[in-house]
Design an enzyme around this catalytic site. Sequence first.
Site, PDB file in Angstrom:
ATOM      1  N   TYR A  48      -9.482  11.312   3.635  1.00  0.00           N
ATOM      2  CA  TYR A  48      -9.560  11.108   2.181  1.00  0.00           C
ATOM      3  C   TYR A  48     -10.866  11.656   1.615  1.00  0.00           C
ATOM      4  O   TYR A  48     -10.912  12.150   0.494  1.00  0.00           O
ATOM      5  CB  TYR A  48      -9.424   9.626   1.821  1.00  0.00           C
ATOM      6  CG  TYR A  48      -8.129   9.022   2.284  1.00  0.00           C
ATOM      7  CD1 TYR A  48      -6.940   9.290   1.625  1.00  0.00           C
ATOM      8  CD2 TYR A  48      -8.084   8.184   3.393  1.00  0.00           C
ATOM      9  CE1 TYR A  48      -5.735   8.736   2.052  1.00  0.00           C
ATOM     10  CE2 TYR A  48      -6.895   7.626   3.827  1.00  0.00           C
ATOM     11  CZ  TYR A  48      -5.725   7.900   3.150  1.00  0.00           C
ATOM     12  OH  TYR A  48      -4.546   7.353   3.576  1.00  0.00           O
ATOM     13  N   GLU A 101      -3.468  14.807   2.406  1.00  0.00           N
ATOM     14  CA  GLU A 101      -3.973  13.895   1.370  1.00  0.00           C
ATOM     15  C   GLU A 101      -4.377  14.621   0.088  1.00  0.00           C
ATOM     16  O   GLU A 101      -4.541  13.998  -0.960  1.00  0.00           O
ATOM     17  CB  GLU A 101      -5.161  13.090   1.902  1.00  0.00           C
ATOM     18  CG  GLU A 101      -4.848  12.199   3.094  1.00  0.00           C
ATOM     19  CD  GLU A 101      -3.697  11.228   2.845  1.00  0.00           C
ATOM     20  OE1 GLU A 101      -3.463  10.870   1.674  1.00  0.00           O
ATOM     21  OE2 GLU A 101      -3.030  10.833   3.813  1.00  0.00           O
ATOM     22  N   HIS A 139      -6.767   0.399   5.247  1.00  0.00           N
ATOM     23  CA  HIS A 139      -6.800   1.387   6.328  1.00  0.00           C
ATOM     24  C   HIS A 139      -7.483   0.872   7.593  1.00  0.00           C
ATOM     25  O   HIS A 139      -7.276   1.418   8.665  1.00  0.00           O
ATOM     26  CB  HIS A 139      -7.461   2.678   5.833  1.00  0.00           C
ATOM     27  CG  HIS A 139      -6.747   3.261   4.649  1.00  0.00           C
ATOM     28  ND1 HIS A 139      -6.789   2.674   3.396  1.00  0.00           N
ATOM     29  CD2 HIS A 139      -5.943   4.339   4.516  1.00  0.00           C
ATOM     30  CE1 HIS A 139      -6.061   3.378   2.551  1.00  0.00           C
ATOM     31  NE2 HIS A 139      -5.535   4.396   3.206  1.00  0.00           N
ATOM     32  N   HIS A 151      -0.028  11.583  -6.006  1.00  0.00           N
ATOM     33  CA  HIS A 151      -0.543  11.632  -4.634  1.00  0.00           C
ATOM     34  C   HIS A 151       0.609  11.532  -3.626  1.00  0.00           C
ATOM     35  O   HIS A 151       0.726  12.349  -2.709  1.00  0.00           O
ATOM     36  CB  HIS A 151      -1.545  10.488  -4.421  1.00  0.00           C
ATOM     37  CG  HIS A 151      -2.083  10.415  -3.030  1.00  0.00           C
ATOM     38  ND1 HIS A 151      -3.278  10.996  -2.653  1.00  0.00           N
ATOM     39  CD2 HIS A 151      -1.579   9.849  -1.901  1.00  0.00           C
ATOM     40  CE1 HIS A 151      -3.487  10.783  -1.366  1.00  0.00           C
ATOM     41  NE2 HIS A 151      -2.465  10.083  -0.881  1.00  0.00           N
ATOM     42  N   GLU A 152       1.460  10.535  -3.808  1.00  0.00           N
ATOM     43  CA  GLU A 152       2.563  10.320  -2.859  1.00  0.00           C
ATOM     44  C   GLU A 152       3.565  11.469  -2.905  1.00  0.00           C
ATOM     45  O   GLU A 152       4.074  11.909  -1.876  1.00  0.00           O
ATOM     46  CB  GLU A 152       3.262   8.990  -3.134  1.00  0.00           C
ATOM     47  CG  GLU A 152       2.362   7.765  -2.951  1.00  0.00           C
ATOM     48  CD  GLU A 152       1.655   7.731  -1.606  1.00  0.00           C
ATOM     49  OE1 GLU A 152       2.221   8.206  -0.598  1.00  0.00           O
ATOM     50  OE2 GLU A 152       0.514   7.241  -1.558  1.00  0.00           O
ATOM     51  N   HIS A 170       0.850  -1.195   0.000  1.00  0.00           N
ATOM     52  CA  HIS A 170       0.000   0.000   0.000  1.00  0.00           C
ATOM     53  C   HIS A 170       0.891   1.253   0.000  1.00  0.00           C
ATOM     54  O   HIS A 170       1.749   1.418   0.864  1.00  0.00           O
ATOM     55  CB  HIS A 170      -0.957   0.009   1.183  1.00  0.00           C
ATOM     56  CG  HIS A 170      -2.000   1.076   1.014  1.00  0.00           C
ATOM     57  ND1 HIS A 170      -3.185   0.855   0.327  1.00  0.00           N
ATOM     58  CD2 HIS A 170      -2.007   2.368   1.365  1.00  0.00           C
ATOM     59  CE1 HIS A 170      -3.867   1.981   0.289  1.00  0.00           C
ATOM     60  NE2 HIS A 170      -3.179   2.909   0.903  1.00  0.00           N
ATOM     61  N   ALA A 171       0.661   2.124  -0.977  1.00  0.00           N
ATOM     62  CA  ALA A 171       1.570   3.241  -1.207  1.00  0.00           C
ATOM     63  C   ALA A 171       1.689   4.161   0.004  1.00  0.00           C
ATOM     64  O   ALA A 171       0.699   4.476   0.666  1.00  0.00           O
ATOM     65  CB  ALA A 171       1.083   4.043  -2.413  1.00  0.00           C
ATOM     66  N   HIS A 186       2.698  14.267  -0.713  1.00  0.00           N
ATOM     67  CA  HIS A 186       3.121  14.099   0.685  1.00  0.00           C
ATOM     68  C   HIS A 186       4.583  14.519   0.859  1.00  0.00           C
ATOM     69  O   HIS A 186       4.938  15.249   1.779  1.00  0.00           O
ATOM     70  CB  HIS A 186       2.980  12.630   1.106  1.00  0.00           C
ATOM     71  CG  HIS A 186       1.572  12.162   1.302  1.00  0.00           C
ATOM     72  ND1 HIS A 186       0.663  12.830   2.087  1.00  0.00           N
ATOM     73  CD2 HIS A 186       0.920  11.054   0.843  1.00  0.00           C
ATOM     74  CE1 HIS A 186      -0.487  12.157   2.097  1.00  0.00           C
ATOM     75  NE2 HIS A 186      -0.355  11.077   1.346  1.00  0.00           N
TER      76      HIS A 186
END
Length: 494
Positions: free
Chosen positions: A409, A299, A399, A271-272, A241-242, A275
């Site tokens: 999210y 997020e 999650h 997305h990552e 999971h990323a 972060h």
Amino acid sequence: MLKTSLVLAPPSDPKESEELSKIMARLESTYGKGKWCPDPEKSRDSVRDKPEACKNIDEITRILAESRNEPDLRAAWEGWHTIAPPMRKDYTRFVELSNTGAKELGFADTGAMWRSKYDMPPNAFAAEADRLWNQVKPLYQSLHKYVRRRLGIATDTIPAHLLGNIWAQEWGNIYDLVAPADAGGSYDLTKILEARSDIDVVGMMRIGEQFFTSLGFAPLPQTFWERSLFTKPRDRDVVCHASAWDLDDEEDLRVKMCISKTADYFQTIHHELGHNFYQRAYKMQPFLYKDSANDALHEAIGDTIALSVTPGYLVKIGLLDEEPPESDDIPLLLREALDKVAFLPFGIMIDQWRWRVFSGEITPDDYTRSWWDLRLEYQGIAPPEERSEADFDPGAKYHIAANVPYMRYFLARILQFQFHRALCEIAECKGPLHRSSIYGNRAAGKRLERMLALGRSRPWPDALEALCGQRKMDATAMLDYFAPLKSWLDEQNS
Ligand code: X8Z
Ligand code: ZN
């Protein structure tokens, strides 16, 4: 801030605290190792030839996305859910122990602790989430009705294995099944990426990085490329999971993910990276402020950037030959809505379930039934076959197993459109929002950086204001974005 920055409060009793640590490690690793080993007797020929072949999450994800064969989809859906029953007992104990810790800190339970992170009374936060859901609900209902009809489903609910995703959380992978009959050639980014042998998964990551540097952010350090995990190792199980990591509050940024060349992973890469660029932007803040203003902002950043991955941008970077004409707006918006809008009820229901689990309103003998009650109420979906309490279907979602709060999210899904609209205004984009990209715009980059650099040093409405001049979360940007689609869907539905 010390109290509300926790996601998990360990009990003060050392024995209980140790038990909780072990349970958490076991839950996440059970999920990470999760595999479906098809029963060779029941399988179709393709599987029977290789009876030893157990399937991991990526392989199952692919089946759900690509197969158009109902029995195969059903088998894969059920197969993935077999990873969860062993988690049931641990999860029940986890709820007890984590509540003990939360109570010791003065919270009613772990859910109340989670709701207290938002610079407002916990109840007001729950009401805020409901307010936003009510703003977007009619849009979801129009989409749900349209998809249901296009799939030829006679009932009000859609079976969960038919939507292109293990959890039916994003539906973009079934676009071809529900595309408007007269749609022109809307492009398929997965196919484009597959056809480009010169772009590997690191190349996809480079494209993402390049978007951020085009806004004025410094390139990622060499160590990012050396120390990140980009693909699934062959010799061991990892949690695929990323995730994005900041190892030293300086320059040691990394991602850990198992990328394959798909449009979904292209999205997740952005997305990552959101972060990582956020982490770097607030690294100068004092320790307690090295975080996003609230978890939804963390997020939302990469997704905001990904909203600028428009056809026009893809043409600019050579991934697409020419922009689809204006007459393709509806197909483009529909493709986008299948991911973005379909996610909303899923995004909000996960913690509706967990809040009730932590408060004791949902008891362990009701875990699976209550899960499907909420899935039905919010998403309008049903399991492909009857489920029982032995199944523990919630545990088949990362999650839940890994105890990551989920309301972030849901909120991020709405905020990213608010941010996109604000940044497009700053960049003076022309044309509708879904065709607007801030690529290469330094003014927009600077404004984004301004909010990121604040970290958690101010209450989140201040951070929001720094970016978009509004102090409240607001779903109108998302509604504006999809307004033409909403009219079209309603027309089709009637
Ligand atoms: O978990 C994630 C990220 C890591 S923070 C990949 N997401 C949610 C999910 O996969 O369920 C991004 C979208 C929603
Ligand atoms: Zn994330």
